[in-house]
Design a protein around this motif. Structure first.
Motif, PDB file in Angstrom:
ATOM      1  N   THR A 139       0.847  -1.198   0.000  1.00 40.31           N
ATOM      2  CA  THR A 139       0.000   0.000   0.000  1.00 40.31           C
ATOM      3  C   THR A 139       0.884   1.249   0.000  1.00 40.31           C
ATOM      4  N   HIS A 140       0.257   2.358  -0.346  1.00 36.11           N
ATOM      5  CA  HIS A 140       0.985   3.632  -0.308  1.00 36.11           C
ATOM      6  C   HIS A 140       1.560   3.853   1.090  1.00 36.11           C
ATOM      7  N   ARG A 141       0.791   3.461   2.103  1.00 35.33           N
ATOM      8  CA  ARG A 141       1.278   3.606   3.473  1.00 35.33           C
ATOM      9  C   ARG A 141       2.491   2.716   3.738  1.00 35.33           C
ATOM     10  N   ASP A 142       2.425   1.450   3.291  1.00 32.28           N
ATOM     11  CA  ASP A 142       3.573   0.542   3.464  1.00 32.28           C
ATOM     12  C   ASP A 142       4.836   1.198   2.908  1.00 32.28           C
ATOM     13  N   ILE A 143       4.715   1.804   1.754  1.00 35.04           N
ATOM     14  CA  ILE A 143       5.874   2.372   1.059  1.00 35.04           C
ATOM     15  C   ILE A 143       6.362   3.626   1.779  1.00 35.04           C
ATOM     16  N   GLU A 144       5.400   4.454   2.172  1.00 36.24           N
ATOM     17  CA  GLU A 144       5.732   5.687   2.893  1.00 36.24           C
ATOM     18  C   GLU A 144       6.509   5.374   4.172  1.00 36.24           C
ATOM     19  N   ARG A 145       6.101   4.307   4.877  1.00 36.59           N
ATOM     20  CA  ARG A 145       6.705   3.981   6.171  1.00 36.59           C
ATOM     21  C   ARG A 145       7.957   3.122   6.068  1.00 36.59           C
ATOM     22  N   SER A 146       8.217   2.549   4.910  1.00 33.41           N
ATOM     23  CA  SER A 146       9.309   1.580   4.795  1.00 33.41           C
ATOM     24  C   SER A 146      10.671   2.242   5.010  1.00 33.41           C
ATOM     25  N   PRO A 147      11.454   1.778   5.998  1.00 30.54           N
ATOM     26  CA  PRO A 147      12.804   2.325   6.180  1.00 30.54           C
ATOM     27  C   PRO A 147      13.665   2.130   4.926  1.00 30.54           C
ATOM     28  N   LEU A 148      13.465   1.023   4.219  1.00 33.19           N
ATOM     29  CA  LEU A 148      14.249   0.777   3.000  1.00 33.19           C
ATOM     30  C   LEU A 148      13.943   1.831   1.932  1.00 33.19           C
ATOM     31  N   VAL A 149      12.670   2.162   1.790  1.00 31.89           N
ATOM     32  CA  VAL A 149      12.301   3.164   0.777  1.00 31.89           C
ATOM     33  C   VAL A 149      12.804   4.539   1.213  1.00 31.89           C
ATOM     34  N   ARG A 150      12.645   4.842   2.484  1.00 35.84           N
ATOM     35  CA  ARG A 150      13.100   6.153   2.972  1.00 35.84           C
ATOM     36  C   ARG A 150      14.600   6.325   2.755  1.00 35.84           C
ATOM     37  N   GLU A 151      15.330   5.223   2.910  1.00 40.91           N
ATOM     38  CA  GLU A 151      16.783   5.299   2.771  1.00 40.91           C
ATOM     39  C   GLU A 151      17.201   5.335   1.301  1.00 40.91           C
ATOM     40  N   ARG A 152      16.531   4.564   0.454  1.00 38.78           N
ATOM     41  CA  ARG A 152      17.018   4.364  -0.904  1.00 38.78           C
ATOM     42  C   ARG A 152      16.248   5.126  -1.975  1.00 38.78           C
ATOM     43  N   ALA A 153      15.056   5.567  -1.655  1.00 45.57           N
ATOM     44  CA  ALA A 153      14.279   6.352  -2.622  1.00 45.57           C
ATOM     45  C   ALA A 153      13.413   7.319  -1.817  1.00 45.57           C
ATOM     46  N   ALA A 154      14.091   8.234  -1.129  1.00 44.13           N
ATOM     47  CA  ALA A 154      13.399   9.143  -0.210  1.00 44.13           C
ATOM     48  C   ALA A 154      12.306   9.921  -0.935  1.00 44.13           C
ATOM     49  N   GLY A 155      12.559  10.260  -2.193  1.00 47.04           N
ATOM     50  CA  GLY A 155      11.570  11.010  -2.965  1.00 47.04           C
ATOM     51  C   GLY A 155      10.268  10.230  -3.102  1.00 47.04           C
ATOM     52  N   LEU A 156      10.383   8.916  -3.246  1.00 48.17           N
ATOM     53  CA  LEU A 156       9.181   8.081  -3.364  1.00 48.17           C
ATOM     54  C   LEU A 156       8.440   8.028  -2.031  1.00 48.17           C
ATOM     55  N   ALA A 157       9.185   7.887  -0.929  1.00 51.12           N
ATOM     56  CA  ALA A 157       8.536   7.846   0.391  1.00 51.12           C
ATOM     57  C   ALA A 157       7.781   9.153   0.640  1.00 51.12           C
ATOM     58  N   ARG A 158       8.409  10.270   0.299  1.00 48.31           N
ATOM     59  CA  ARG A 158       7.740  11.570   0.500  1.00 48.31           C
ATOM     60  C   ARG A 158       6.489  11.678  -0.365  1.00 48.31           C
ATOM     61  N   LEU A 159       6.626  11.281  -1.609  1.00 45.32           N
ATOM     62  CA  LEU A 159       5.502  11.333  -2.555  1.00 45.32           C
ATOM     63  C   LEU A 159       4.337  10.489  -2.043  1.00 45.32           C
ATOM     64  N   GLU A 160       4.661   9.274  -1.566  1.00 42.91           N
ATOM     65  CA  GLU A 160       3.607   8.368  -1.112  1.00 42.91           C
ATOM     66  C   GLU A 160       2.873   8.954   0.097  1.00 42.91           C
ATOM     67  N   SER A 161       3.576   9.729   0.921  1.00 44.34           N
ATOM     68  CA  SER A 161       2.943  10.303   2.107  1.00 44.34           C
ATOM     69  C   SER A 161       1.966  11.421   1.740  1.00 44.34           C
ATOM     70  N   ARG A 162       1.982  11.824   0.474  1.00 40.39           N
ATOM     71  CA  ARG A 162       1.132  12.947   0.065  1.00 40.39           C
ATOM     72  C   ARG A 162       0.074  12.553  -0.971  1.00 40.39           C
ATOM     73  N   ILE A 163      -0.068  11.261  -1.244  1.00 35.92           N
ATOM     74  CA  ILE A 163      -1.084  10.829  -2.208  1.00 35.92           C
ATOM     75  C   ILE A 163      -2.486  11.006  -1.619  1.00 35.92           C
ATOM     76  N   ALA A 164      -3.363  11.607  -2.369  1.00 35.19           N
ATOM     77  CA  ALA A 164      -4.798  11.704  -2.046  1.00 35.19           C
ATOM     78  C   ALA A 164      -5.034  12.012  -0.569  1.00 35.19           C
ATOM     79  N   ASN A 165      -5.559  11.065   0.187  1.00 38.27           N
ATOM     80  CA  ASN A 165      -5.785  11.266   1.614  1.00 38.27           C
ATOM     81  C   ASN A 165      -5.391   9.999   2.352  1.00 38.27           C
ATOM     82  N   VAL A 166      -5.402  10.059   3.674  1.00 39.63           N
ATOM     83  CA  VAL A 166      -4.852   8.965   4.480  1.00 39.63           C
ATOM     84  C   VAL A 166      -5.597   7.653   4.239  1.00 39.63           C
ATOM     85  N   ARG A 167      -6.894   7.727   3.968  1.00 39.51           N
ATOM     86  CA  ARG A 167      -7.662   6.485   3.768  1.00 39.51           C
ATOM     87  C   ARG A 167      -7.272   5.819   2.455  1.00 39.51           C
ATOM     88  N   VAL A 168      -7.093   6.633   1.441  1.00 47.16           N
ATOM     89  CA  VAL A 168      -6.650   6.082   0.150  1.00 47.16           C
ATOM     90  C   VAL A 168      -5.236   5.504   0.294  1.00 47.16           C
TER      91      VAL A 168
END
Lengths: 165, 291
Positions: free
Chosen positions: B77-106
């Motif tokens: 899920t977008h949340r899984d990706i946003e929270r993943s330490p691996l994503v935050r470390e290796r593709a921080a831009g993706l983690a940030r982007l995922e934290s801003r998709i639509a709304n928290v429920r989506v």
């Protein structure tokens, strides 16, 4: 006969077994089969947040979440927030801060706020705003709601006896 | 109300393909449902069978492959990706982007695979993944194949995926030394009005190469070669950087943008130019932080 399946879930800590059609949403099952009408459906498009419920502690749009996907999971609705006749800190804060007028968005707001506070017990204002971004309110202008959530965070920290909400 | 459908919940890709073979014509794979259930509700698409992919272990999880590639299971899920330490470390831009998709429920329900397979022109992650040169794996009756993200979306709501194929994983190459990758968007509603992703490499204080991808302006996200080219060779400090950003924004003038609820084509190109400057700044900071 249409296809049906039985799902078993807990709703506000009560075990429920419900036979449903695959197309039924969680909001349908809560409202129509379990008579938990606190959860509202408004936009029916995951935009307004009126139907926000918690599934395994995560905020979900009940309007677009298949009840089948709640099988085996724990669901919380606004009806489960008060304990022993005592409102949860965030419910009380909504009253104290006049965080609702018509009240239609309030169940969804309360569930979204509950999820925020469980994840960030002392949230920053930005975290509150970010967490509530998808919940629409046409009455309050949002400020009282944000204030209420921040106040509930303080209340929850002081009174550790209500850490379970 | 969602029109009636039959639901199958396979436990493996093989079982999903079997279910696909057994189903009648109107069959679709289901993940988070944030897009699919919505279009069914609105009567824009009708399926008599849905095959739920969320119970398939192989489609889950986020890991790093031996070569350094970040592997994201399609039903993350977008949340899984946003929270993943691996994503935050290796593709921080993706983690940030995922934290801003639509709304928290989506974000809690919607999946990366579902987002890409739906191919909404206003997809956030597709633009970033395009700039990064990411690829994805599809599994079908004919076997497995890997496609570049650039080859996947072929039009609005249309992809190169065959009907029976299951999207298995998304593969993001490791950032090279001195590489930065960033994304920014402007959104008035749930989906972006305009979005830009920048991938660039900084060597000795100058941009050695850059890729600029623009989303939400056209039918699918596009790489704007002229914009990346305009950044190439620019110093990352001082006036030279600002001059290069202006030139890169000018190059967006050639994008055949579509007007929509968010604004006119000119307005959206203007937004993209502003976003290009912001994303490039973040990408440079990420690139030089690694150096």
């Amino acid at each position: 006969m249409h296809e049906t399946l039985e799902i078993r879930l807990t709703v506000n800590e009560r075990s429920e077994a419900v036979r449903i059609e695959p197309r039924e949403t969680l909001a349908d099952v809560l409202r129509e089969r379990l008579s938990l009408t606190g959860t509202k459906v408004s936009c029916d498009a995951q935009v307004c947040g009126a139907c926000t419920v918690l599934v395994d502690d995560l905020a979900m749009s009940g309007c677009t979440f298949l009840a089948a996907d709640a099988d085996g999971r724990s669901v919380r609705t606004v009806e489960g927030l008060a304990r022993d006749g005592r409102l949860s800190p965030v419910q009380q804060a909504f009253i104290d801060h006049a965080a609702f007028q018509c009240g239609f968005c309030t169940p969804g707001m309360l569930m979204a706020a509950t999820a925020i506070l469980e994840e960030h017990p002392r949230p920053s204002r930005d975290q509150v705003v970010h967490g509530l971004e998808g919940n629409l309110c046409r009455c309050t202008g949002y400020e009282p709601i944000i204030e209420a959530v921040l106040a509930a965070a303080d209340a929850g920290t002081v009174d550790e006896g209500v850490a379970g909400w | 109300m969602i029109p009636r459908f039959s639901l199958t919940r396979p436990g493996s890709i093989e079982e999903a393909l079997d279910a696909f073979d057994r189903a009648a014509d109107d069959v679709a794979y289901l993940a988070g449902g944030t897009e699919l259930l919505q279009v069914m509700k609105m009567g824009l698409a009708q399926f008599t069978t849905l095959i739920d992919l969320k119970g398939i272990a192989e489609l889950k999880g986020i890991s790093v492959l031996p070569v350094g590639t970040l592997r994201i299971g399609a039903t993350s899920t977008h949340r899984d990706i946003e929270r993943s330490p691996l994503v935050r470390e290796r593709a921080a831009g993706l983690a940030r982007l995922e934290s801003r998709i639509a709304n928290v429920r989506v974000r809690n329900a919607g999946t990366l695979g579902g987002n890409l397979a739906f191919a909404e022109p206003h997809s956030d992650p597709a633009t970033f993944l395009l700039a990064c040169g990411a690829s994805l794996t599809l599994a079908g009756r004919a076997g497995r194949r890997e496609l570049e993200v650039a080859e996947f979306a072929v039009g609005p709501l249309a992809t190169a995926r065959e009907q029976d194929e299951v999207l298995v994983e998304i593969l993001i190459p490791a950032a090279r030394p001195g590489e930065g990758r960033a994304y920014d968007k402007i959104a008035f509603f749930e989906r972006p009005a305009a979005s830009v992703a920048v991938r660039l490499t900084v060597v000795d204080g100058s941009i050695a190469d850059a890729t600029v991808a623009v989303g939400s302006l056209t039918d699918t996200p596009v790489v704007v070669t002229g914009a990346g080219g305009a950044l190439q060779g620019a110093p990352v400090l001082g006036d030279g950087f600002a001059v290069a950003l202006d030139a890169a924004a000018m190059a967006l003038g050639g994008v055949e943008a579509m007007a929509d609820l968010n604004g006119s084509a000119d307005y959206k190109r203007h937004l993209a130019g502003v976003l290009l400057g912001r994303a490039a700044g973040v990408a440079v900071r990420e690139a030089t932080a690694h150096a």
